[in-house]
Design a protein around this motif. Structure first.
Motif, PDB file in Angstrom:
ATOM      1  N   ILE A  58       0.788  -1.099   0.097  1.00 46.04           N
ATOM      2  CA  ILE A  58       0.175   0.068   0.093  1.00 46.04           C
ATOM      3  C   ILE A  58       0.850   1.209  -0.086  1.00 46.04           C
ATOM      4  CG2 ILE A  58      -2.082  -1.066   0.998  1.00 46.04           C
ATOM      5  CD1 ILE A  58      -1.160   0.091   3.697  1.00 46.04           C
ATOM      6  N   ASP A  59       0.297   2.234  -0.580  1.00 46.90           N
ATOM      7  CA  ASP A  59       0.821   3.621  -0.518  1.00 46.90           C
ATOM      8  C   ASP A  59       0.513   4.408   0.509  1.00 46.90           C
ATOM      9  OD1 ASP A  59       2.554   3.059  -2.838  1.00 46.90           O
ATOM     10  OD2 ASP A  59       0.675   3.512  -4.111  1.00 46.90           O
ATOM     11  N   VAL A  60       1.056   5.044   1.348  1.00 47.69           N
ATOM     12  CA  VAL A  60       0.721   5.771   2.593  1.00 47.69           C
ATOM     13  C   VAL A  60       1.507   7.244   2.535  1.00 47.69           C
ATOM     14  CG1 VAL A  60       0.345   3.635   3.966  1.00 47.69           C
ATOM     15  CG2 VAL A  60       2.511   5.001   4.110  1.00 47.69           C
ATOM     16  N   ILE A  61       0.804   7.983   3.183  1.00 45.34           N
ATOM     17  CA  ILE A  61       1.398   9.366   3.873  1.00 45.34           C
ATOM     18  C   ILE A  61       1.363   9.235   5.093  1.00 45.34           C
ATOM     19  CG2 ILE A  61       0.608  10.697   1.848  1.00 45.34           C
ATOM     20  CD1 ILE A  61      -1.755  11.764   3.743  1.00 45.34           C
ATOM     21  N   PHE A  62       2.358  10.145   5.904  1.00 45.57           N
ATOM     22  CA  PHE A  62       2.566   9.956   7.454  1.00 45.57           C
ATOM     23  C   PHE A  62       2.212  11.180   8.089  1.00 45.57           C
ATOM     24  CE2 PHE A  62       5.767   7.039   5.867  1.00 45.57           C
ATOM     25  CZ  PHE A  62       5.407   5.724   6.401  1.00 45.57           C
ATOM     26  N   VAL A  63       1.455  10.999   9.415  1.00 46.91           N
ATOM     27  CA  VAL A  63       1.291  12.177  10.165  1.00 46.91           C
ATOM     28  C   VAL A  63       2.528  11.564  11.213  1.00 46.91           C
ATOM     29  CG1 VAL A  63       0.079  13.100  12.181  1.00 46.91           C
ATOM     30  CG2 VAL A  63      -1.180  12.394   9.933  1.00 46.91           C
ATOM     31  N   ASN A  92      13.213  11.771  16.018  1.00 41.93           N
ATOM     32  CA  ASN A  92      14.313  12.078  16.616  1.00 41.93           C
ATOM     33  C   ASN A  92      15.486  11.455  15.997  1.00 41.93           C
ATOM     34  OD1 ASN A  92      12.910  13.221  18.803  1.00 41.93           O
ATOM     35  ND2 ASN A  92      12.725  11.104  19.948  1.00 41.93           N
ATOM     36  N   VAL A  93      16.235  12.354  15.445  1.00 38.41           N
ATOM     37  CA  VAL A  93      17.558  12.222  14.548  1.00 38.41           C
ATOM     38  C   VAL A  93      18.713  12.791  15.121  1.00 38.41           C
ATOM     39  CG1 VAL A  93      18.417  12.467  12.203  1.00 38.41           C
ATOM     40  CG2 VAL A  93      16.163  12.433  12.397  1.00 38.41           C
ATOM     41  N   SER A  94      19.609  11.536  15.260  1.00 40.58           N
ATOM     42  CA  SER A  94      21.171  12.100  15.608  1.00 40.58           C
ATOM     43  C   SER A  94      22.255  11.252  15.163  1.00 40.58           C
ATOM     44  CB  SER A  94      21.177  12.220  17.229  1.00 40.58           C
ATOM     45  OG  SER A  94      22.570  12.583  17.836  1.00 40.58           O
ATOM     46  N   GLY A  95      23.391  11.858  14.697  1.00 40.12           N
ATOM     47  CA  GLY A  95      24.401  10.860  14.202  1.00 40.12           C
ATOM     48  C   GLY A  95      24.135   9.756  13.295  1.00 40.12           C
ATOM     49  N   GLY A  96      23.152  10.055  12.396  1.00 37.44           N
ATOM     50  CA  GLY A  96      22.925   9.194  11.295  1.00 37.44           C
ATOM     51  C   GLY A  96      21.989   8.131  11.755  1.00 37.44           C
ATOM     52  N   TRP A  97      21.292   8.303  12.840  1.00 35.05           N
ATOM     53  CA  TRP A  97      20.241   7.349  13.425  1.00 35.05           C
ATOM     54  C   TRP A  97      19.031   8.074  13.444  1.00 35.05           C
ATOM     55  CZ3 TRP A  97      20.786   2.223  13.922  1.00 35.05           C
ATOM     56  CH2 TRP A  97      21.960   1.702  13.838  1.00 35.05           C
ATOM     57  N   ALA A  98      17.912   7.358  13.547  1.00 33.41           N
ATOM     58  CA  ALA A  98      16.428   7.993  13.777  1.00 33.41           C
ATOM     59  C   ALA A  98      15.621   7.069  14.336  1.00 33.41           C
ATOM     60  CB  ALA A  98      15.700   8.411  12.367  1.00 33.41           C
ATOM     61  N   TRP A  99      14.811   7.512  15.151  1.00 31.91           N
ATOM     62  CA  TRP A  99      13.775   6.942  15.708  1.00 31.91           C
ATOM     63  C   TRP A  99      12.489   7.768  15.329  1.00 31.91           C
ATOM     64  CZ3 TRP A  99      11.964   2.404  17.261  1.00 31.91           C
ATOM     65  CH2 TRP A  99      10.631   2.255  17.920  1.00 31.91           C
ATOM     66  N   VAL A 100      11.435   7.039  14.553  1.00 28.03           N
ATOM     67  CA  VAL A 100      10.197   7.797  14.196  1.00 28.03           C
ATOM     68  C   VAL A 100       9.021   7.022  14.529  1.00 28.03           C
ATOM     69  CG1 VAL A 100       9.214   8.826  11.943  1.00 28.03           C
ATOM     70  CG2 VAL A 100      11.708   8.255  12.204  1.00 28.03           C
ATOM     71  N   HIS A 101       8.007   7.732  14.915  1.00 22.49           N
ATOM     72  CA  HIS A 101       6.963   7.218  15.348  1.00 22.49           C
ATOM     73  C   HIS A 101       5.883   7.758  14.535  1.00 22.49           C
ATOM     74  CE1 HIS A 101       3.154   7.036  18.453  1.00 22.49           C
ATOM     75  NE2 HIS A 101       2.974   6.236  17.408  1.00 22.49           N
ATOM     76  N   THR A 102       5.024   7.305  13.459  1.00 21.52           N
ATOM     77  CA  THR A 102       4.005   7.841  12.775  1.00 21.52           C
ATOM     78  C   THR A 102       2.746   7.305  12.705  1.00 21.52           C
ATOM     79  OG1 THR A 102       4.497   6.504  11.012  1.00 21.52           O
ATOM     80  CG2 THR A 102       5.906   8.211  10.952  1.00 21.52           C
TER      81      THR A 102
END
Length: 129
Positions: A40-45, A50-60
């Motif tokens: 499926i194709d999605v968009i995110f809210v 949180n991004v730092s040092g080439g790493w990210a934690w994302v909640h959408t």
């Protein structure tokens, strides 16, 4: 990548601005993973990015492109390999599963599996130090 010894330090912790190339690249990697897994194709809210040092934690909160359908929360740990953002781990969201995001110690275990990820990107960073 950064060593575990630096995990407790907040290095350039930021949330990329809406419309920025970095934000788009991170969300595109997540979009690609959802397309690969569910077709499926999605968009995110975005709830958390949180991004730092080439790493990210994302909640959408994924939505259908037309906004009509709302899907289960999608959280992921990503890293940038120097060329692109890659999804390393998708958080399990099953209730009462001891290995899922709602369980105590989830982020501590995640940080042990990915020791190069800065602790500061995780929502419970203060509990991990």
């Amino acid at each position: 990548m950064q060593a575990r010894s630096g995990q407790g330090i907040t290095r350039n912790l930021h949330t990329p601005s809406p419309g920025s190339a970095e934000r788009r690249a991170i969300l595109d990697a997540m979009r690609l993973k959802i397309k690969e897994l569910h077709g499926i194709d999605v968009i995110f809210v975005v709830k958390t990015m949180n991004v730092s040092g080439g790493w990210a934690w994302v909640h959408t909160l994924p939505r259908s492109v037309d906004g009509f359908f709302h899907y289960e929360d999608f959280s992921a740990l990503l890293h940038n390999d120097g060329k692109q953002w890659l999804v390393d781990e998708i958080a399990c969201t099953e209730p009462d599963n001891p290995h899922c995001i709602g369980s105590p110690g989830y982020f501590r275990k995640l940080s042990h599996r990915f020791p190069c990820a800065p602790l500061s990107i995780f929502p419970t960073a203060s509990f991990l130090r």
